[in-house]
Design a protein around this motif. Structure first.
Motif: not given
Length: 316
Positions: A13-18, A172-189, A204-208
């Motif tokens: 979370a600190q990394a995302a906020q920074a 393999l149909d993996a899912t990418v897990e992330t954390v946003k600056p506000d602390g919320s998380t999501r899984g991106i196929p 290149d990708n859909v990351l915010e």
């Protein structure tokens, strides 16, 4: 080298906020791609947030029977993990096909997903490149394009995604897990993670902004024979002209994803129903709508032959 500031994050979370709070900030992990781009002044971050201390370096079983791979697991550690080798062999084979042992010791799971194209026009700052500098044009269109994409392109960009690991993760149909600056998380196929160039090839990708990859989740093992075949100009330390990640079952059914042909790992699930009929039946559907240049049209028959070799290998 341009000047920049630096800090070490202690939590995701600190990394995302920074990164979100500093204009022009970038995450730094293994640095095997980012630091090279900084030396060439293709990437010019004003602030680096080092994430190596945030303890995302474990591979763990999930409650659903799959695996969760931390974002900072190195390519070497992932490839040699006994669970990966036994249940997700295509992933081990894809990783070992990439880069060199020294780079795999430093490169991380998240960094591998985020690596940028190796299009020569992207790397040459004297050439126009919409991916490097939006609106400047694409020198590859009408230029040297042997290595570049044959499908999923636009009139803005014909670059390819360069990695191997993501091709296996796609099959393999993996899912990418992330954390946003506000602390919320999501899984991106993984199917939705990398973008086609469209009118904004610089993305290149859909990351915010500030969104940090924390891990990759694999579903339950799917069995079958796992194969990764990579065709390149030299036997090692080279990017794919065409690569094939395939999981083939005893009855001839299976899954397949292609690398080296598009702006992202290229898989057409509807075409996989034709797997028992052979490679041509599959690739005719996978590459329907392809728009190769005069220099890289060979990639389509090469993809067919590479898949045919993978099917023959599975049968034997």
């Amino acid at each position: 080298m341009r000047s920049f500031t630096y800090e070490r994050a202690s939590s995701p979370a600190q990394a995302a906020q920074a990164v979100a709070s500093h204009q022009g900030a970038k995450f730094l992990a293994g640095g095997t791609n980012l630091l090279d781009l900084m030396k060439l002044e293709i990437e010019t971050p004003t602030h680096l947030v080092d994430v190596q201390d945030i303890r995302l370096d474990r591979i763990e079983r999930t409650d659903a029977g799959g695996l969760r791979i931390g974002a900072l697991v190195t390519n070497t550690a992932l490839a040699v993990d006994d669970r990966v080798r036994s249940d997700y062999g295509v992933l081990t084979r894809a990783i070992v096909a990439g880069a060199s042992g020294q780079l795999r010791n430093k490169a991380t799971t998240a960094g591998n997903l985020l690596q940028r194209t190796r299009c020569p026009y992207f790397y040459d700052t004297n050439q126009p490149c919409n991916k490097r500098r939006p609106g400047s044009g694409c020198g590859a269109i009408g230029g040297v394009s042997r290595q570049l994409a044959v499908i999923g392109t636009s009139d803005q960009c014909i670059a390819t995604y360069p990695g191997d690991m993501a091709i296996a993760l796609r099959v393999l149909d993996a899912t990418v897990e992330t954390v946003k600056p506000d602390g919320s998380t999501r899984g991106i196929p993984i199917a939705q993670f990398h973008r086609l160039p469209g009118t904004s090839p610089d993305r290149d990708n859909v990351l915010e902004r500030g969104e940090l990859i924390t891990g990759v989740t694999l579903p339950r093992p799917i069995g079958g024979t796992h194969i990764y075949r990579k065709v390149r100009d030299r036997a090692s330390y080279a990017f794919a002209l065409v690569s094939v990640a395939a999981v083939i079952q005893k009855d001839g059914s299976g899954r397949v994803a292609f690398g080296g042909v598009a702006h992202r790992p290229w898989r057409v699930e509807a075409a996989e129903a034709a797997m028992p009929q052979g490679a041509r039946a599959v690739t005719n559907q996978v590459f329907a709508g392809a728009q190769p240049t005069g220099q890289n049209g060979f990639k389509i028959p090469l993809a067919e032959r590479t898949l045919a070799a993978a099917i023959a290998q599975a049968r034997s």
